[in-house]
Scaffold this motif. Structure first.
Motif, PDB file in Angstrom:
ATOM      1  N   SER A   1      -8.364 -16.497  31.006  1.00 23.56           N
ATOM      2  CA  SER A   1      -7.053 -15.673  30.723  1.00 23.56           C
ATOM      3  C   SER A   1      -6.051 -16.728  30.497  1.00 23.56           C
ATOM      4  CB  SER A   1      -6.986 -14.542  31.777  1.00 23.56           C
ATOM      5  OG  SER A   1      -6.771 -15.604  33.014  1.00 23.56           O
ATOM      6  N   ALA A   2      -4.567 -16.221  30.100  1.00 28.04           N
ATOM      7  CA  ALA A   2      -3.502 -17.049  30.300  1.00 28.04           C
ATOM      8  C   ALA A   2      -3.121 -17.603  31.749  1.00 28.04           C
ATOM      9  CB  ALA A   2      -2.316 -16.133  29.593  1.00 28.04           C
ATOM     10  N   GLU A   3      -3.522 -16.662  32.707  1.00 29.37           N
ATOM     11  CA  GLU A   3      -3.180 -17.108  33.988  1.00 29.37           C
ATOM     12  C   GLU A   3      -4.160 -18.227  34.422  1.00 29.37           C
ATOM     13  OE1 GLU A   3      -3.545 -14.057  32.999  1.00 29.37           O
ATOM     14  OE2 GLU A   3      -1.455 -13.314  33.103  1.00 29.37           O
ATOM     15  N   GLU A   4      -5.372 -18.174  33.856  1.00 32.45           N
ATOM     16  CA  GLU A   4      -6.610 -18.965  34.354  1.00 32.45           C
ATOM     17  C   GLU A   4      -6.280 -20.514  33.769  1.00 32.45           C
ATOM     18  OE1 GLU A   4      -9.628 -16.522  33.419  1.00 32.45           O
ATOM     19  OE2 GLU A   4     -10.359 -16.146  35.334  1.00 32.45           O
ATOM     20  N   VAL A   5      -5.679 -20.259  32.507  1.00 30.55           N
ATOM     21  CA  VAL A   5      -5.371 -21.689  31.606  1.00 30.55           C
ATOM     22  C   VAL A   5      -4.315 -22.127  32.267  1.00 30.55           C
ATOM     23  CG1 VAL A   5      -4.660 -22.288  29.612  1.00 30.55           C
ATOM     24  CG2 VAL A   5      -6.752 -20.701  29.637  1.00 30.55           C
ATOM     25  N   THR A   6      -3.168 -21.408  32.576  1.00 27.93           N
ATOM     26  CA  THR A   6      -2.077 -22.062  33.337  1.00 27.93           C
ATOM     27  C   THR A   6      -2.615 -22.530  34.688  1.00 27.93           C
ATOM     28  OG1 THR A   6      -0.590 -20.227  32.117  1.00 27.93           O
ATOM     29  CG2 THR A   6       0.342 -21.347  34.034  1.00 27.93           C
ATOM     30  N   ALA A   7      -3.197 -21.883  35.302  1.00 21.80           N
ATOM     31  CA  ALA A   7      -3.723 -22.518  36.697  1.00 21.80           C
ATOM     32  C   ALA A   7      -4.469 -23.962  36.425  1.00 21.80           C
ATOM     33  CB  ALA A   7      -4.597 -21.671  37.266  1.00 21.80           C
ATOM     34  N   GLY A   8      -5.295 -24.060  35.434  1.00 26.47           N
ATOM     35  CA  GLY A   8      -6.044 -25.171  34.980  1.00 26.47           C
ATOM     36  C   GLY A   8      -5.205 -26.075  34.607  1.00 26.47           C
ATOM     37  N   LEU A   9      -3.971 -25.876  33.755  1.00 30.26           N
ATOM     38  CA  LEU A   9      -3.055 -26.869  33.338  1.00 30.26           C
ATOM     39  C   LEU A   9      -2.365 -27.546  34.455  1.00 30.26           C
ATOM     40  CD1 LEU A   9      -1.984 -25.526  29.758  1.00 30.26           C
ATOM     41  CD2 LEU A   9      -3.216 -27.477  30.227  1.00 30.26           C
ATOM     42  N   ALA A  10      -2.203 -26.742  35.666  1.00 34.22           N
ATOM     43  CA  ALA A  10      -1.428 -27.236  36.694  1.00 34.22           C
ATOM     44  C   ALA A  10      -2.142 -28.689  37.234  1.00 34.22           C
ATOM     45  CB  ALA A  10      -1.260 -26.070  37.547  1.00 34.22           C
ATOM     46  N   THR A  11      -3.530 -28.666  37.181  1.00 36.26           N
ATOM     47  CA  THR A  11      -4.278 -29.564  37.503  1.00 36.26           C
ATOM     48  C   THR A  11      -4.415 -30.768  36.566  1.00 36.26           C
ATOM     49  OG1 THR A  11      -6.372 -28.975  36.787  1.00 36.26           O
ATOM     50  CG2 THR A  11      -5.427 -27.909  38.957  1.00 36.26           C
ATOM     51  N   LEU A  12      -3.641 -30.563  35.247  1.00 39.80           N
ATOM     52  CA  LEU A  12      -4.159 -31.366  34.352  1.00 39.80           C
ATOM     53  C   LEU A  12      -2.496 -31.595  33.766  1.00 39.80           C
ATOM     54  CD1 LEU A  12      -6.907 -29.651  32.466  1.00 39.80           C
ATOM     55  CD2 LEU A  12      -7.126 -32.057  33.790  1.00 39.80           C
ATOM     56  N   PRO A  13      -1.737 -32.372  34.472  1.00 42.58           N
ATOM     57  CA  PRO A  13      -0.257 -32.505  34.075  1.00 42.58           C
ATOM     58  C   PRO A  13      -0.218 -33.135  32.556  1.00 42.58           C
ATOM     59  CG  PRO A  13      -0.621 -33.901  36.011  1.00 42.58           C
ATOM     60  CD  PRO A  13      -2.017 -33.073  35.583  1.00 42.58           C
ATOM     61  N   GLU A  14      -1.051 -34.076  32.302  1.00 42.32           N
ATOM     62  CA  GLU A  14      -0.907 -34.715  30.835  1.00 42.32           C
ATOM     63  C   GLU A  14      -1.126 -33.497  29.702  1.00 42.32           C
ATOM     64  OE1 GLU A  14       0.167 -37.966  32.997  1.00 42.32           O
ATOM     65  OE2 GLU A  14       0.326 -37.554  30.734  1.00 42.32           O
ATOM     66  N   TRP A  15      -1.940 -32.635  29.879  1.00 43.16           N
ATOM     67  CA  TRP A  15      -2.334 -31.593  28.884  1.00 43.16           C
ATOM     68  C   TRP A  15      -1.154 -30.552  29.037  1.00 43.16           C
ATOM     69  CZ3 TRP A  15      -6.966 -32.164  26.246  1.00 43.16           C
ATOM     70  CH2 TRP A  15      -7.556 -33.104  26.631  1.00 43.16           C
ATOM     71  N   SER A  16      -1.427 -29.757  27.736  1.00 43.10           N
ATOM     72  CA  SER A  16      -0.355 -28.442  27.455  1.00 43.10           C
ATOM     73  C   SER A  16      -1.432 -27.515  26.506  1.00 43.10           C
ATOM     74  CB  SER A  16       0.906 -28.956  26.796  1.00 43.10           C
ATOM     75  OG  SER A  16       0.624 -29.717  25.427  1.00 43.10           O
ATOM     76  N   GLY A  17      -1.003 -26.508  26.563  1.00 42.76           N
ATOM     77  CA  GLY A  17      -1.648 -25.506  25.647  1.00 42.76           C
ATOM     78  C   GLY A  17      -1.472 -24.023  26.155  1.00 42.76           C
ATOM     79  N   ASP A  18      -2.483 -23.412  25.764  1.00 41.76           N
ATOM     80  CA  ASP A  18      -2.558 -21.869  26.272  1.00 41.76           C
ATOM     81  C   ASP A  18      -4.021 -21.551  25.817  1.00 41.76           C
ATOM     82  OD1 ASP A  18      -0.875 -21.435  23.012  1.00 41.76           O
ATOM     83  OD2 ASP A  18      -3.160 -21.409  23.131  1.00 41.76           O
ATOM     84  N   PRO A  19      -4.322 -20.085  25.884  1.00 42.35           N
ATOM     85  CA  PRO A  19      -5.776 -19.668  25.778  1.00 42.35           C
ATOM     86  C   PRO A  19      -6.278 -20.080  24.504  1.00 42.35           C
ATOM     87  CG  PRO A  19      -4.558 -18.213  27.000  1.00 42.35           C
ATOM     88  CD  PRO A  19      -3.473 -19.015  26.733  1.00 42.35           C
TER      89      PRO A  19
END
Ligand code: H2B
Length: 96
Positions: A7-25
């Protein structure tokens, strides 16, 4: 292994651990500036080995020293845990 899209929330949470990455579902991406074109190709080669071992492959855009890795699980039609996991592996390969 069947994987479900995040989900969007899960991707956002995942990206919080991957500061060099950006994106969305629909996909996540990271751009790396390598020292040289050969260094860019060597990085791509290191990523290729890991991607092949995982049977999960990034879309890769190479422009001289600028390499962009884009991840989505094509078979699932969106970002899955496989993409977040490979993104973390790619970060480790960048720092070497
Ligand atoms: C047959 C093979 O296992 C599949 O085509 C794999 C290969 N690598 C893959 N990579 C990515 N990013 N998404 C996929 O769905 C995928 N599927």
């Amino acid at each position: 292994m069947a994987v479900t899209t995040l989900s969007a929330e899960e991707v956002t949470a995942g990206l919080a651990t991957l500061p060099e990455w950006s994106g969305d579902p629909t996909g996540i991406r990271r751009t790396v500036e390598a020292e040289s074109f050969p260094a860019a190709i060597a990085l791509v080669d290191r990523v290729a080995v890991v991607a092949e071992a995982r049977d999960h492959h990034p879309d890769i855009d190479i422009r001289w020293r600028t390499v962009t890795f884009a991840l989505v699980t094509h078979s699932a039609g969106g970002v899955t845990a496989k993409d977040l996991d490979l993104a973390s592996e790619i970060d480790a390969l960048v720092t070497g």
